[in-house]
Every structure is written in structure tokens, then in C-alpha cells.
Enzyme design. Structure first.
Site, PDB file in Angstrom:
ATOM      1  N   ARG A  96       0.852  -1.193   0.000  1.00 56.08           N
ATOM      2  CA  ARG A  96       0.000   0.000   0.000  1.00 56.08           C
ATOM      3  C   ARG A  96       0.892   1.249   0.000  1.00 56.08           C
ATOM      4  NH1 ARG A  96      -5.124   1.761  -1.055  1.00 56.08           N
ATOM      5  NH2 ARG A  96      -6.121   2.838   0.651  1.00 56.08           N
ATOM      6  N   THR A 373     -10.073   0.770  -9.349  1.00 58.56           N
ATOM      7  CA  THR A 373      -9.047  -0.091  -8.765  1.00 58.56           C
ATOM      8  C   THR A 373      -9.109  -1.274  -9.683  1.00 58.56           C
ATOM      9  OG1 THR A 373      -9.413   0.794  -6.549  1.00 58.56           O
ATOM     10  CG2 THR A 373      -8.651  -1.478  -6.642  1.00 58.56           C
ATOM     11  N   THR A 391      -4.299  -0.531  -7.098  1.00 57.16           N
ATOM     12  CA  THR A 391      -5.057   0.686  -7.369  1.00 57.16           C
ATOM     13  C   THR A 391      -4.197   1.927  -7.481  1.00 57.16           C
ATOM     14  OG1 THR A 391      -6.955   1.971  -6.569  1.00 57.16           O
ATOM     15  CG2 THR A 391      -5.441   1.200  -4.896  1.00 57.16           C
ATOM     16  N   ASN A 393      -6.285   4.489  -6.790  1.00 58.15           N
ATOM     17  CA  ASN A 393      -7.467   5.036  -6.139  1.00 58.15           C
ATOM     18  C   ASN A 393      -8.497   5.400  -7.191  1.00 58.15           C
ATOM     19  OD1 ASN A 393      -9.191   5.697  -4.093  1.00 58.15           O
ATOM     20  ND2 ASN A 393      -8.442   7.773  -3.854  1.00 58.15           N
ATOM     21  N   ASP A 415      -7.750   8.334   0.673  1.00 57.69           N
ATOM     22  CA  ASP A 415      -8.248   7.228   1.505  1.00 57.69           C
ATOM     23  C   ASP A 415      -7.965   7.451   2.989  1.00 57.69           C
ATOM     24  OD1 ASP A 415      -9.620   5.733  -0.305  1.00 57.69           O
ATOM     25  OD2 ASP A 415      -8.018   4.319  -0.712  1.00 57.69           O
ATOM     26  N   SER A 445     -10.210  -0.395   1.333  1.00 54.62           N
ATOM     27  CA  SER A 445     -11.331  -1.346   1.341  1.00 54.62           C
ATOM     28  C   SER A 445     -11.020  -2.564   0.472  1.00 54.62           C
ATOM     29  CB  SER A 445     -12.592  -0.686   0.773  1.00 54.62           C
ATOM     30  OG  SER A 445     -12.967   0.399   1.562  1.00 54.62           O
ATOM     31  N   GLY A 465     -13.748  -0.956  -6.919  1.00 54.96           N
ATOM     32  CA  GLY A 465     -15.037  -0.345  -6.569  1.00 54.96           C
ATOM     33  C   GLY A 465     -15.045   0.498  -5.312  1.00 54.96           C
TER      34      GLY A 465
HETATM   35  N1  GLY Z   1      -8.511   3.259  -3.095  1.00 58.76           N
HETATM   36  C1  GLY Z   1      -9.523   2.341  -2.771  1.00 58.76           C
HETATM   37  C2  GLY Z   1      -9.177   1.491  -1.603  1.00 58.76           C
HETATM   38  O1  GLY Z   1      -8.017   1.225  -1.375  1.00 58.76           O
HETATM   39  O2  GLY Z   1     -10.049   1.092  -0.889  1.00 58.76           O
END
Ligand code: GLY
Length: 562
Positions: A96, A373, A391, A393, A415, A445, A465
Site C-alpha cells: 500500500r 481499482t 489501485t 485510487n 483514503d 477497502s 469499486g
Molecule cells: N482506493 C480504494 C481502496 O483502497 O479502498
């Protein structure tokens, strides 16, 4: 009487879906790749056929998606891997993005303490330190079989020689043309003049990206986090007043974490732990609905929808309060997944009346303070299984191309909770657990998931999504485990979404009858529509060992298999 009529409607609809899926059901005996782009799926399949394993194929698919699906495939973003090897060991890799060292809690607020509109999700200031390349290098170092260069080569070829635009990709580029121009002053890279539109079938050539990928191919981490790519990225930051520094890039590391493993009947649901909320949320949802006769009620029957929405309401309230980067905040994982706690949460649910969201606070644990994503699922011949969601985002992330390097930067900083209680791009609320701190990872998410049955691999699944990721995975998993749909039916079945706040439940338009929506409304369910929810990519392993693919007809999703 009404209840049975609704069941009848749903079962008629279900059998028509069952017979006529929009995409054909694909089954195979050896390897399978499901991704959102036919070219990326084909690249993954080629790697499997060459003797590569699921991780090799995953690395190749990632780089291919960065070329052929620039809205979400990336090297300038981040993601999560959930991996189960053929011996049955489970792993989770977190790559991430992180807040830059110069980031701080109030960086998206004006002097009066109000959110500056758009600053956290468009433009250079919205980018977190990218993690994707570190993630790819790390997973390949631990599990890869083929040479690294062989895995990056197909993407270099696609970037240099071009990839044919699908209609969906052309539409996406055209839709974002104005923002690309605005966020990339003085650049011409991938930016067309006003009168010229991208067309389906046109060749997309990305020469700068080909060179960046070549540096990654020859120097691995050093081809991205230092040297020329890092110089170009930091020069872009300096040109536009962004925060990411060479030190941020040097310090970035992907991290192995303990997957979340939750029992459900004979199954085990293996998911991503924080900084994603996906694994915990799905584990809570599955526990909350386990005791209800969902299979008897049927898919998307009124009672099924009610139980699922009420579970979602309670789970997203916990998400908002408790979840954040475990390297910075203590996430009460054990407490959130405690069966007594989870069961108690559903006690206030009534079939007569929706529970108002304002009456659903997060649980209290003393001592603790596209939406774009993309997902891909891979199973190789030996049974190694990869579930990856990655992603930038929002679609095309921050919309900022790194000048001379040809890739888009994420806008993942959105986020974070830019201000406690104020919704982000996806309407999600956050609190202290997810406030911005230097080097912290923003809550996600993303819900890459693997399911086993009696310790045998059963399913690999995930979706893009935004906030709807968790609920789309939840629905598809239940479609298979409870409603006995095949993988293709399960991903195509109509979806709905609830996230505690706003109060509204969103339904895919024209896929639920007006009568059903009216019945739910009369019980206090406020509803709206979303044009489409999720783009699920799944693989189901049949008792015979056959692999069955599910490629969502909401997108260009494709199963490639042999
Ligand atoms: N950017 C969407 C997520 O990581 O939930």
C-alpha cells in the site's frame, strides 16, 4: 403471500441469469488468469504456459495492466496480495502507498479548518509514496520461479509497440482529457488536442513508460526507487509543489502481514489484514449472516437483502472507528472478530423495519482509543493461488503523469480521513485511527480473498469499486457458497451496496424490480442507484479440480486458461 411472490420473481430472474450469462462460462484443467483486460489475462496465461507459477504470472499481469489499463493498472500506486501456496500455506503482502514524510494531519484543510475541495484526490498533492514495484519485487523474490526480466518483458513490448484500445479504455481516456491537461501543464504525453478523441481499436504507444519499465526490468527496486525514475518523479514533485522526496522513495518497503482467516460453515475465508479493512470487514459480514437461511430465501430475495444490508451497516460503522494502519494504531482485530461481539451486533436487527444508521454506533472496546481499482485472480497448474487488488485510487489516480517517466501517480491520500467525520471520495467516514501521519498507510477497502473448503482451495476472488469492494466480494462469495451459482453467474448477478453512512442502500439500476424496491422502502430502506457496482474477477475450483472462471460483464474482464 407477498414474500413468496418476491421469491418467485427472484428465482425466475435467477434461472434466466443462470442460463444466459453475458459472458461464456470458461473451465480448464491447468492454469487460469482472470483480469480486467484481455491482453493482461493473455500475458499471464503465456507465463503460466512457459512454466511460471501463479506469482510469476501475477507480476507479469501487474506490469501489463500498467500499460493496457492505465486507469487502475499501475506502477505509481499500490496494492495487496493474498497468496495460498499449493501446500496450503497462506501469506499476505502489503504494498500500500504511504503518506510522504512531509505529510501531516491537516494537509487538506484551509486556515479555517475546512476541507479544500479536491486537494486530496486530484493533482500532485494527492499522491502517496508508490508501493507497487516494491510489492512485485518482494513477491517475486520470495516465490517467483522465472527470471524477473522475463516477467517485465511483455509489458515493455506492449508499451513500446502499442496496445489496441478497447472501447472502454478509449472512453476512459476521453472522459479524463480535460483533467489530464489541467494537471500536466506543458506536457503532451498521452494528451490529445480538443478536437481529437481516442478511438477503440487505436494503438496506444507509451514510449516513456517503456523506458521506465526497462529500468525496472534491469535494476528491479533501483530502477524505480532511485536513479533516473526517482529523479524524474521528484522533479515532477518540485515542478508542481508535491511532497514526495527521494528519502520517501528510498525508505519504502513492502511488508508481509498475517492474513485474516475466518471460518464459515465448512469454509475458511482468507483475507487481507489492515491497512486494508477488507479482510476484517468480510470476516465480520460472513459471521453475521452465517445463522440465517440465505440459501432457502434465495439470492437477492427481500430477506436476504435485509440481512446483508443490516450486517453491512454494522460492519462499516466499526470500520470508520477502529481501522487504520497497524504500524501506527492498535487495531482491535481479536475484539472485532470475537463471535460473541459479532453475533450481538445483529440482535437489534428487525425484519419489519430498517435499523436507522444513527442508531448503529461502532462497538466499544475498552482500552482502545472507482471508483477505479483493479483485481486479478490466478491459479496455476500446481494449485498455487494469487488474489491481488491494486489501485491508483480514483480513475487514473491523481491524473498527474510523471514527466519523462510515462506513468500516472496515485491519489491514494484521499483514503485517509482528511478531517474526522467528513466523508471522502467514496462517502466513507473516518476518525483518528485513519488520520494522516508521515509514513502511515491509508486505510483501504480492497478485499483480495481466497476461500478453502475442508482445507482444499475453493475460490479466488476480488474486485475494484472503492467502498463497494467489500460488499461486492461478500455478495459474490455468498452467491457461490450459499446460492450454488457457478463462478460466471455469481459475478454477473445484480448487486447492491450499503456502507452505514450515508443511510442509503444503492442498487444497480433496472436489475431489481420496482415492486421489490417499494417493499424495502416501506420497511424504511432508503435507496438510490449506482450505474454498476464492482467488476469481480473470480476463479472457482470444482471438486474435480477443474478451474471455473468468472469475468464480470460490467467490464472488459477476461478469463484466459489452459
Ligand atoms: N482506493 C480504494 C481502496 O483502497 O479502498
Amino acid at each position: 403471500m407477498k414474500f413468496y411472490l418476491s421469491l418467485l420473481f427472484v428465482s425466475c430472474y435467477f434461472s434466466s441469469i443462470a442460463q444466459n450469462t453475458l459472458k461464456p462460462l470458461v473451465e480448464s484443467t491447468k492454469g487460469m488468469v482472470v483480469s480486467t483486460h484481455p491482453v493482461a489475462s493473455a500475458v499471464g496465461l503465456e507465463i503460466l504456459k512457459k512454466g511460471g507459477n501463479a506469482i510469476d504470472a501475477a507480476v507479469a499481469v501487474n506490469f501489463a495492466l500498467a500499460v493496457c489499463h492505465p486507469a487502475a493498472g499501475n506502477i505509481g500506486g499500490g496494492g495487496f496480495l493474498v497468496y495460498r501456496d499449493a501446500k496450503g500455506q497462506n501469506f499476505a503482502l502489503d504494498y500500500r502507498e504511504k503518506a510522504p514524510l512531509k505529510g501531516h494531519r491537516d494537509m487538506y484543510l484551509d486556515e479555517k479548518g475546512s476541507i479544500i475541495p479536491g486537494k486530496s484526490f486530484v493533482g500532485i498533492f494527492s499522491a502517496g509514496v508508490p508501493g507497487t514495484v516494491a510489492g512485485m519485487v518482494e513477491m517475486h523474490k520470495k516465490f517467483g520461479k522465472l527470471a524477473w526480466r522475463e516477467l517485465v518483458a511483455p509489458a515493455i513490448d506492449l508499451a513500446k509497440n502499442g496496445v489496441l484500445l478497447t472501447e472502454k479504455e478509449a472512453r476512459g481516456l476521453n472522459r479524463n482529457k480535460e483533467e489530464f491537461k489541467k494537471e500536466n501543464p506543458g506536457k503532451t504525453y498521452l494528451i490529445k488536442s480538443d478536437s481529437v478523441a481516442w478511438k477503440a481499436g487505436e494503438m496506444l504507444i507509451q514510449s516513456d513508460l517503456a523506458e521506465t519499465l526497462t529500468r525496472i526490468s534491469t535494476k528491479k527496486l533501483k530502477g524505480f526507487y532511485s536513479g533516473k525514475t526517482a529523479d524524474l518523479l521528484v522533479a515532477e514533485m518540485e515542478r508542481q509543489g508535491g511532497l514526495i522526496s527521494k528519502k520517501d522513495l528510498r525508505k519504502y518497503r513492502a511488508v508481509w502481514r498475517q492474513p485474516i482467516i475466518q471460518g464459515y460453515k465448512n469454509f475458511q475465508v482468507i483475507g487481507m489484514p489492515p491497512p486494508s479493512s477488507g479482510g476484517i470487514a468480510l470476516a465480520q459480514l460472513m459471521q453475521m449472516v452465517e445463522k440465517y437461511p440465505l440459501a432457502q430465501w434465495g439470492p437477492n430475495a427481500d430477506s436476504t437483502i435485509q440481512v446483508m444490508v443490516e450486517a453491512e451497516r454494522r460492519v462499516y460503522a466499526d470500520r470508520a472507528k477502529w481501522l487504520g494502519d497497524p504500524d501506527f494504531v492498535k487495531v482491535p482485530v481479536k475484539e472485532l472478530l470475537d463471535p460473541r461481539y459479532v453475533t450481538n451486533r445483529m440482535k437489534s436487527m428487525s425484519f419489519d423495519q430498517a435499523t436507522p444508521s444513527k442508531e448503529v454506533a461502532a462497538g466499544d472496546f475498552p482500552g482502545y482509543e472507482s471508483p477505479e481499482t483493479t483485481h486479478y485472480s490466478i491459479v496455476d497448474e500446481d494449485g498455487n493461488a494469487v488474489s491481488i487488488t491494486t489501485t491508483l485510487n480514483n480513475s487514473y489516480g491523481s491524473k498527474v503523469f510523471v514527466g519523462g517517466a510515462g506513468f500516472l501517480l496515485n491519489d491514494e491520500m484521499d483514503d485517509f480521513s482528511a478531517k474526522a467525520g467528513v466523508p471522502n471520495l467514496y462517502g466513507l467516514i473516518g476518525t483518528k485511527a485513519n488520520e494522516i501521519q508521515p509514513q502511515k498507510r491509508m486505510l483501504s477497502s480492497m478485499t483480495p480473498t481466497i476461500i478453502t473448503e475442508n482445507n482444499q482451495l475453493k475460490m479466488v476472488v476480488g474486485t475494484p469499486g472503492g467502498s463497494t469492494i467489500i460488499t461486492s466480494v461478500f455478495q459474490v462469495v455468498l452467491n457461490v457458497l450459499e446460492m450454488k451459482m457457478n463462478m460466471q453467474q455469481a459475478v454477473e448477478f445484480p448487486r447492491f451496496h450499503h456502507q452505514w453512512l450515508p443511510e442509503q442502500t444503492r442498487f444497480e439500476p433496472k436489475r431489481f424490480s420496482a415492486d421489490q424496491l417499494q417493499r424495502l422502502k416501506s420497511k424504511g430502506y432508503d435507496f438510490g442507484t449506482s450505474p454498476s457496482i464492482g467488476l469481480v474477477e473470480g476463479i472457482l475450483i470444482l471438486p474435480t479440480g477443474k478451474r471455473q472462471g468468472g469475468a464480470d460483464s460490467r467490464g472488459d474482464d477476461t478469463v484466459s486458461a489452459y
